[in-house]
Design a protein around this motif. Structure first.
Motif, short mmCIF file in Angstrom:
data_model
loop_
_atom_site.label_atom_id
_atom_site.label_comp_id
_atom_site.label_asym_id
_atom_site.label_seq_id
_atom_site.Cartn_x
_atom_site.Cartn_y
_atom_site.Cartn_z
N TYR A 1 7.93 -5.48 -2.35
CA TYR A 1 8.10 -4.71 -3.58
C TYR A 1 8.22 -5.67 -4.76
O TYR A 1 8.93 -6.67 -4.70
CB TYR A 1 9.36 -3.85 -3.46
CG TYR A 1 9.73 -3.10 -4.72
CD1 TYR A 1 9.09 -1.91 -5.06
CD2 TYR A 1 10.74 -3.58 -5.55
CE1 TYR A 1 9.45 -1.21 -6.21
CE2 TYR A 1 11.10 -2.89 -6.70
CZ TYR A 1 10.45 -1.71 -7.03
OH TYR A 1 10.80 -1.02 -8.16
N PRO B 1 9.61 5.76 0.78
CA PRO B 1 9.29 5.26 -0.57
C PRO B 1 10.27 4.22 -1.09
O PRO B 1 9.93 3.48 -2.02
CB PRO B 1 9.31 6.53 -1.43
CG PRO B 1 10.17 7.49 -0.67
CD PRO B 1 9.91 7.20 0.76
N LEU C 1 4.50 4.34 2.87
CA LEU C 1 5.04 4.55 1.52
C LEU C 1 5.46 6.01 1.32
O LEU C 1 6.50 6.29 0.70
CB LEU C 1 3.99 4.17 0.48
CG LEU C 1 3.79 2.67 0.22
CD1 LEU C 1 2.56 2.44 -0.64
CD2 LEU C 1 5.02 2.07 -0.47
N ILE C 2 4.66 6.93 1.83
CA ILE C 2 5.00 8.34 1.71
C ILE C 2 6.28 8.66 2.47
O ILE C 2 7.15 9.38 1.99
CB ILE C 2 3.84 9.21 2.24
CG1 ILE C 2 2.62 9.08 1.31
CG2 ILE C 2 4.25 10.68 2.36
CD1 ILE C 2 1.35 9.70 1.87
N TRP D 1 -1.02 -1.72 -6.77
CA TRP D 1 -0.25 -0.68 -7.44
C TRP D 1 -0.53 0.67 -6.78
O TRP D 1 -1.69 1.04 -6.54
CB TRP D 1 -0.64 -0.58 -8.91
CG TRP D 1 -0.19 -1.70 -9.78
CD1 TRP D 1 0.86 -1.69 -10.66
CD2 TRP D 1 -0.80 -3.01 -9.93
NE1 TRP D 1 0.96 -2.89 -11.33
CE2 TRP D 1 -0.06 -3.71 -10.91
CE3 TRP D 1 -1.90 -3.63 -9.34
CZ2 TRP D 1 -0.38 -5.02 -11.29
CZ3 TRP D 1 -2.22 -4.94 -9.71
CH2 TRP D 1 -1.47 -5.61 -10.67
N PHE D 2 0.54 1.42 -6.50
CA PHE D 2 0.42 2.73 -5.86
C PHE D 2 1.13 3.76 -6.73
O PHE D 2 2.20 3.49 -7.28
CB PHE D 2 1.06 2.70 -4.47
CG PHE D 2 0.43 1.69 -3.54
CD1 PHE D 2 -0.59 2.06 -2.68
CD2 PHE D 2 0.87 0.37 -3.53
CE1 PHE D 2 -1.18 1.13 -1.84
CE2 PHE D 2 0.30 -0.57 -2.69
CZ PHE D 2 -0.74 -0.19 -1.84
N PRO E 1 3.11 7.17 -7.01
CA PRO E 1 3.85 8.23 -6.31
C PRO E 1 3.34 9.62 -6.65
O PRO E 1 3.28 10.50 -5.79
CB PRO E 1 5.29 8.02 -6.79
CG PRO E 1 5.36 6.56 -7.13
CD PRO E 1 4.02 6.24 -7.72
N ARG F 1 -0.16 3.41 3.36
CA ARG F 1 0.06 4.59 2.51
C ARG F 1 0.98 5.59 3.20
O ARG F 1 1.87 6.17 2.56
CB ARG F 1 -1.29 5.23 2.17
CG ARG F 1 -1.15 6.37 1.17
CD ARG F 1 -2.48 6.93 0.76
NE ARG F 1 -2.31 8.07 -0.12
CZ ARG F 1 -3.29 8.86 -0.53
NH1 ARG F 1 -4.54 8.61 -0.16
NH2 ARG F 1 -3.04 9.89 -1.33
N GLU G 1 8.13 -1.77 -10.90
CA GLU G 1 7.49 -0.53 -11.30
C GLU G 1 6.76 -0.74 -12.62
O GLU G 1 7.16 -1.58 -13.42
CB GLU G 1 8.53 0.60 -11.44
CG GLU G 1 9.27 0.88 -10.14
CD GLU G 1 10.30 1.98 -10.30
OE1 GLU G 1 10.31 2.66 -11.35
OE2 GLU G 1 11.10 2.17 -9.36
N ASN H 1 0.54 10.81 -4.49
CA ASN H 1 0.83 10.68 -3.06
C ASN H 1 0.60 9.24 -2.58
O ASN H 1 0.09 9.01 -1.49
CB ASN H 1 -0.01 11.66 -2.24
CG ASN H 1 0.65 12.07 -0.95
OD1 ASN H 1 1.85 11.92 -0.77
ND2 ASN H 1 -0.14 12.61 -0.04
N TYR H 2 0.97 8.29 -3.42
CA TYR H 2 0.91 6.86 -3.12
C TYR H 2 -0.51 6.36 -2.86
O TYR H 2 -0.74 5.47 -2.04
CB TYR H 2 1.84 6.50 -1.97
CG TYR H 2 3.29 6.63 -2.38
CD1 TYR H 2 3.95 5.60 -3.05
CD2 TYR H 2 3.99 7.81 -2.16
CE1 TYR H 2 5.26 5.73 -3.47
CE2 TYR H 2 5.31 7.96 -2.58
CZ TYR H 2 5.93 6.91 -3.23
OH TYR H 2 7.23 7.04 -3.66
N THR I 1 3.56 3.78 -11.54
CA THR I 1 3.26 3.15 -10.26
C THR I 1 4.41 2.27 -9.77
O THR I 1 5.31 1.90 -10.53
CB THR I 1 2.01 2.25 -10.37
OG1 THR I 1 2.32 1.09 -11.19
CG2 THR I 1 0.84 2.98 -10.98
#
Length: 250
Positions: A185, A162, A158-159, A217-218, A220, A155, A188, A223-224, A200
């Motif tokens: 990846y 991105p 990713l922050i 799935w995260f 954005p 995480r 989306e 905050n991911y 996501t």
């Protein structure tokens, strides 16, 4: 069944009158993990083939000794099958690098119960299995994660990056072996979850030897935070986790 998809110091000498220790401390705190990812508790609904079968909780908290505790547990009941699992990873985070210190895992329910507990001394390349009272030497130290702490590292990555398309983490297992966990990846997607509608990015991890594929799935906008997890093994759905609610902890 389940895959589980943590200060800098400085010396102040002869500060100019226009600066203060307080202002420098505030700047350091601004970049601390607490400000990047505040303490939280995320609740998930677990499903099997679309039917609710249990709940899961992912939780991050900060201790007074400067360590960070990351916790994840699940509780599943489906027909005659039951499964409760709990993972806790105590870590130190330095310059966005998660350094595992202590890992505890337990599983009970249908089938054989399991319990593991490890302590890590990454700097000295040591890992201690507290259940079997044995110590091993670890070959890989840079970026090494336990089976839960890598989620927190992921995480943070990713922050910070991105746009990155591939992530790889050396993870030490409950047996002491080290394997690379690789996520790619995969696009989306806008999801309607119990939590609500979220946009996501989707990542994919494939373990060819076990014929297992995990999708994560995260969001954005959150905050991911991980908002959905889905796993398939040999073409058969294993489980799905969907975000239901988020609580902000102090």
């Amino acid at each position: 069944m389940l895959a589980y998809l943590s200060r800098s110091a400085f010396v102040i000498l002869c500060l100019p009158l226009t600066f203060s220790a307080h202002s420098l401390t505030t700047e350091a705190e601004k970049n601390s993990l607490k400000n990047v990812i505040p303490a939280f508790k995320a609740n998930y609904t677990l499903l099997h083939k679309g039917d609710p079968v249990g709940k899961a909780v992912r939780e991050l908290s900060y201790q007074k000794d400067g360590k960070t505790t990351y916790h994840y547990h699940t509780d599943i009941k489906w027909l005659i099958f039951s499964d409760k699992r709990s993972e806790t990873s105590q870590v130190i985070v330095n310059n966005n690098q998660v350094i595992p210190q202590h890992y505890v895992y337990s599983r009970e329910g249908t089938g054989r119960d399991k319990n593991y507990e490890w302590q890590y001394d990454i700097a000295n390349k040591k890992a201690k299995d507290l259940k079997k009272e044995r110590q091993i030497t670890i070959d890989i130290t840079e970026g090494l994660q336990d089976k839960l702490s890598y989620h927190l590292q992921h995480r943070l990555n990713l922050i910070e990056n991105p746009e990155q398309k591939r992530f790889s983490y050396p993870v030490i297992s409950t047996s002491g072996s080290i394997k690379d966990y690789v996520y790619q990846y995969d696009g989306e997607e806008e999801l309607m979850l119990p939590y609500g509608l979220v946009k996501t990015i989707r990542l994919k991890r494939e373990v060819t030897a076990k014929k297992r594929v995990t999708y994560a799935w995260f969001a954005p906008e959150l905050n991911y935070l991980l908002v959905k997890l889905y796993q398939v093994k040999a073409g058969a759905e294993q489980f799905e986790a969907q975000l239901a609610s988020i609580e902000n902890n102090k």
